[in-house]
Write an enzyme that holds these catalytic residues in place. Structure first.
Site, mmCIF file in Angstrom:
data_model
loop_
_atom_site.group_PDB
_atom_site.id
_atom_site.type_symbol
_atom_site.label_atom_id
_atom_site.label_comp_id
_atom_site.label_asym_id
_atom_site.label_seq_id
_atom_site.Cartn_x
_atom_site.Cartn_y
_atom_site.Cartn_z
ATOM 1 N N ASP A 1 0.800 -0.850 -0.317
ATOM 2 C CA ASP A 1 -0.123 -0.010 0.238
ATOM 3 C C ASP A 1 0.953 0.960 -0.008
ATOM 4 O O ASP A 1 1.585 1.317 0.932
ATOM 5 C CB ASP A 1 -1.264 -0.189 1.308
ATOM 6 C CG ASP A 1 -1.548 0.836 1.807
ATOM 7 O OD1 ASP A 1 -1.559 1.816 0.243
ATOM 8 O OD2 ASP A 1 -2.465 0.743 2.119
ATOM 9 N N PHE B 1 -11.228 9.966 -8.418
ATOM 10 C CA PHE B 1 -13.159 10.352 -7.796
ATOM 11 C C PHE B 1 -13.910 10.196 -9.049
ATOM 12 O O PHE B 1 -13.614 10.961 -9.827
ATOM 13 C CB PHE B 1 -13.269 11.723 -7.029
ATOM 14 C CG PHE B 1 -12.848 11.202 -5.883
ATOM 15 C CD1 PHE B 1 -13.820 11.321 -4.874
ATOM 16 C CD2 PHE B 1 -11.437 12.272 -5.635
ATOM 17 C CE1 PHE B 1 -13.268 10.907 -3.363
ATOM 18 C CE2 PHE B 1 -10.964 11.746 -4.489
ATOM 19 C CZ PHE B 1 -11.655 11.359 -2.763
ATOM 20 N N SER C 1 0.064 11.752 -16.748
ATOM 21 C CA SER C 1 -1.528 11.570 -17.322
ATOM 22 C C SER C 1 -1.383 12.324 -18.467
ATOM 23 O O SER C 1 -0.156 13.633 -18.398
ATOM 24 C CB SER C 1 -2.776 11.632 -16.606
ATOM 25 O OG SER C 1 -4.116 12.116 -17.932
ATOM 26 N N TYR D 1 -7.428 15.766 -9.413
ATOM 27 C CA TYR D 1 -6.428 14.822 -10.247
ATOM 28 C C TYR D 1 -5.673 15.551 -10.870
ATOM 29 O O TYR D 1 -4.463 14.835 -11.522
ATOM 30 C CB TYR D 1 -7.793 13.790 -10.902
ATOM 31 C CG TYR D 1 -6.399 13.153 -12.056
ATOM 32 C CD1 TYR D 1 -6.186 11.390 -11.514
ATOM 33 C CD2 TYR D 1 -6.596 12.754 -13.195
ATOM 34 C CE1 TYR D 1 -5.511 10.808 -11.621
ATOM 35 C CE2 TYR D 1 -5.925 11.808 -14.314
ATOM 36 C CZ TYR D 1 -5.755 10.819 -13.187
ATOM 37 O OH TYR D 1 -4.959 9.371 -13.915
ATOM 38 N N VAL E 1 -4.171 18.699 -10.587
ATOM 39 C CA VAL E 1 -2.870 18.927 -10.208
ATOM 40 C C VAL E 1 -2.346 17.744 -9.698
ATOM 41 O O VAL E 1 -1.203 18.230 -9.707
ATOM 42 C CB VAL E 1 -4.122 19.900 -8.981
ATOM 43 C CG1 VAL E 1 -2.255 20.060 -7.665
ATOM 44 C CG2 VAL E 1 -5.020 20.738 -9.492
ATOM 45 N N LYS F 1 -1.213 14.919 -10.953
ATOM 46 C CA LYS F 1 -0.248 14.534 -11.714
ATOM 47 C C LYS F 1 0.422 15.514 -12.373
ATOM 48 O O LYS F 1 1.983 15.249 -12.730
ATOM 49 C CB LYS F 1 -1.468 14.229 -13.269
ATOM 50 C CG LYS F 1 -2.137 12.827 -12.909
ATOM 51 C CD LYS F 1 -1.187 11.895 -12.510
ATOM 52 C CE LYS F 1 -2.088 10.519 -12.490
ATOM 53 N NZ LYS F 1 -1.039 8.810 -11.648
HETATM 54 N N1 NAP Z 1 -6.994 5.019 -17.399
HETATM 55 C C1 NAP Z 1 -6.763 6.296 -17.753
HETATM 56 O O1 NAP Z 1 -7.191 5.965 -19.221
HETATM 57 C C2 NAP Z 1 -5.549 7.020 -17.496
HETATM 58 C C3 NAP Z 1 -4.925 7.907 -18.120
HETATM 59 C C4 NAP Z 1 -4.060 8.793 -18.083
HETATM 60 C C5 NAP Z 1 -3.105 8.002 -16.526
HETATM 61 N N2 NAP Z 1 -3.657 6.999 -16.430
HETATM 62 C C6 NAP Z 1 -3.041 6.506 -14.619
HETATM 63 O O2 NAP Z 1 -2.368 5.156 -14.900
HETATM 64 C C7 NAP Z 1 -2.218 4.918 -13.800
HETATM 65 C C8 NAP Z 1 -3.151 3.171 -13.811
HETATM 66 O O3 NAP Z 1 -5.012 3.869 -14.068
HETATM 67 P P1 NAP Z 1 -5.805 2.756 -14.329
HETATM 68 O O4 NAP Z 1 -6.866 3.619 -15.484
HETATM 69 O O5 NAP Z 1 -5.338 1.543 -14.673
HETATM 70 O O6 NAP Z 1 -6.524 2.817 -12.905
HETATM 71 P P2 NAP Z 1 -7.339 1.727 -12.023
HETATM 72 O O7 NAP Z 1 -7.972 0.778 -13.187
HETATM 73 O O8 NAP Z 1 -8.475 2.534 -11.080
HETATM 74 O O9 NAP Z 1 -6.238 1.436 -11.227
HETATM 75 C C9 NAP Z 1 -6.054 1.776 -9.395
HETATM 76 C C10 NAP Z 1 -4.830 0.917 -9.353
HETATM 77 O O10 NAP Z 1 -4.250 1.618 -8.223
HETATM 78 C C11 NAP Z 1 -4.068 0.840 -7.092
HETATM 79 N N3 NAP Z 1 -3.848 1.840 -5.698
HETATM 80 C C12 NAP Z 1 -4.831 2.393 -5.810
HETATM 81 N N4 NAP Z 1 -4.497 3.031 -4.593
HETATM 82 C C13 NAP Z 1 -3.538 2.203 -3.930
HETATM 83 C C14 NAP Z 1 -2.412 2.804 -2.888
HETATM 84 N N5 NAP Z 1 -2.578 3.263 -1.301
HETATM 85 N N6 NAP Z 1 -1.832 1.256 -3.143
HETATM 86 C C15 NAP Z 1 -1.564 0.493 -3.924
HETATM 87 N N7 NAP Z 1 -2.104 0.701 -4.316
HETATM 88 C C16 NAP Z 1 -3.567 1.811 -5.661
HETATM 89 C C17 NAP Z 1 -5.802 0.160 -7.228
HETATM 90 O O11 NAP Z 1 -6.489 -0.488 -6.468
HETATM 91 P P3 NAP Z 1 -7.415 -0.908 -5.382
HETATM 92 O O12 NAP Z 1 -7.716 -1.982 -7.407
HETATM 93 O O13 NAP Z 1 -7.133 -2.201 -4.701
HETATM 94 O O14 NAP Z 1 -8.557 -0.070 -6.082
HETATM 95 C C18 NAP Z 1 -5.127 -0.397 -8.746
HETATM 96 O O15 NAP Z 1 -5.112 -1.208 -8.587
HETATM 97 C C19 NAP Z 1 -2.974 5.653 -13.284
HETATM 98 O O16 NAP Z 1 -1.589 6.105 -11.990
HETATM 99 C C20 NAP Z 1 -3.852 6.854 -13.831
HETATM 100 O O17 NAP Z 1 -3.533 7.898 -12.982
HETATM 101 C C21 NAP Z 1 -4.910 6.184 -16.497
#
Ligand code: NAP
Length: 213
Positions: free
Chosen positions: A61, A93, A138, A190, A192, A194
């Site tokens: 975590d 969020f 991002s 979010y 801010v 990133k």
């Molecule tokens: N999806 C997009 O379009 C997009 C675009 C640009 C950048 N990103 C970035 O890419 C990354 C992954 O995004 P995603 O879309 O794959 O998000 P996601 O599906 O919501 O996955 C986020 C992961 O982070 C974990 N997490 C949250 N809080 C944590 C903590 N305190 N300790 C350890 N793990 C934690 C979550 O665990 P739980 O399952 O337990 O909640 C989940 O495994 C993020 O940094 C996001 O900001 C995403």
């Protein structure tokens, strides 16, 4: 022979999970799928094992210094160091959340910025020579997302320090508490968080380049 080690945070689903899958196929070493929730993490490992891929698992975590330190000590003892660190874990969020902006600001920056930073501070000492670190930011992390020109210039300062960046992040949280954040910072915690991760990554690269100068 030294076993190489890759670590991905927040890897039980989404992009982190896909990165682990990719690393399992291409990386010549062990790949650690880590997650804050053990059951979700172990289920993800089972899912990959059905694809013939075999990452190792560790509960991690990023918001818990104790958890990250435990992981660091374990990796150091078992392998000596880390070769690839992917700081992927983050929260966002929903756009239609009913949570007050103060809560969104505090929690989003705590996880996405401050906990990513503390994870780096704890794990960087065991990075091996030639290691790679990937901080997942991002397109939301572009400075153009910040409306305030003076504020953008503070982020752009080529001499910005991690301490000053932390103060900027705190300023946003304070502005959100007062409800005065929108004109200068925009309306997304979010974004801010990133922008902070992108700025931090540039500082880390600069510090790395300056080592030994
Ligand atoms: N999806 C997009 O379009 C997009 C675009 C640009 C950048 N990103 C970035 O890419 C990354 C992954 O995004 P995603 O879309 O794959 O998000 P996601 O599906 O919501 O996955 C986020 C992961 O982070 C974990 N997490 C949250 N809080 C944590 C903590 N305190 N300790 C350890 N793990 C934690 C979550 O665990 P739980 O399952 O337990 O909640 C989940 O495994 C993020 O940094 C996001 O900001 C995403």
């Amino acid at each position: 022979m030294v076993t190489k080690v890759a670590v991905v945070t927040g890897a039980n689903k989404g992009i982190g999970f896909a990165i682990v899958r990719g690393l399992c196929k291409r990386f010549d070493g062990v790949v650690y799928l880590t997650s804050r929730d053990e059951t979700r993490g172990e289920n993800a490992v089972i899912q990959l094992s059905k694809e013939g891929l075999h990452p190792k698992y560790y509960q991690l975590d990023i918001t818990s210094v104790k958890s990250v330190e435990k992981f660091r000590d374990y990796i150091k003892k078992e392998y000596g160091g880390i070769d690839i660190l992917v700081n992927n874990a983050a929260i966002a969020f929903n756009n239609n959340t009913k949570e007050p902006v103060t809560v969104q600001a505090e929690q989003t920056l705590f996880v996405n910025y401050f906990s990513l930073l503390s994870t780096c501070e704890i794990l960087f000492p065991i990075l091996r020579n030639g290691a790679r670190v990937v901080n997942i930011s991002s397109s939301c992390g572009h400075l153009t997302q910040i409306p305030g020109v003076a504020l953008r210039n503070r982020f752009k300062d080529p001499n910005l320090t991690i301490e000053q960046l932390g103060e900027l992040m705190q300023e946003y949280i304070e502005a959100a508490r007062k409800g005065t954040q929108v004109a200068e910072w925009g309306n997304s915690s979010y974004v801010v968080s990133k922008v902070g991760v992108t700025a931090l990554t540039k500082i880390q690269q600069r510090m790395y380049n300056d080592r030994g100068k």
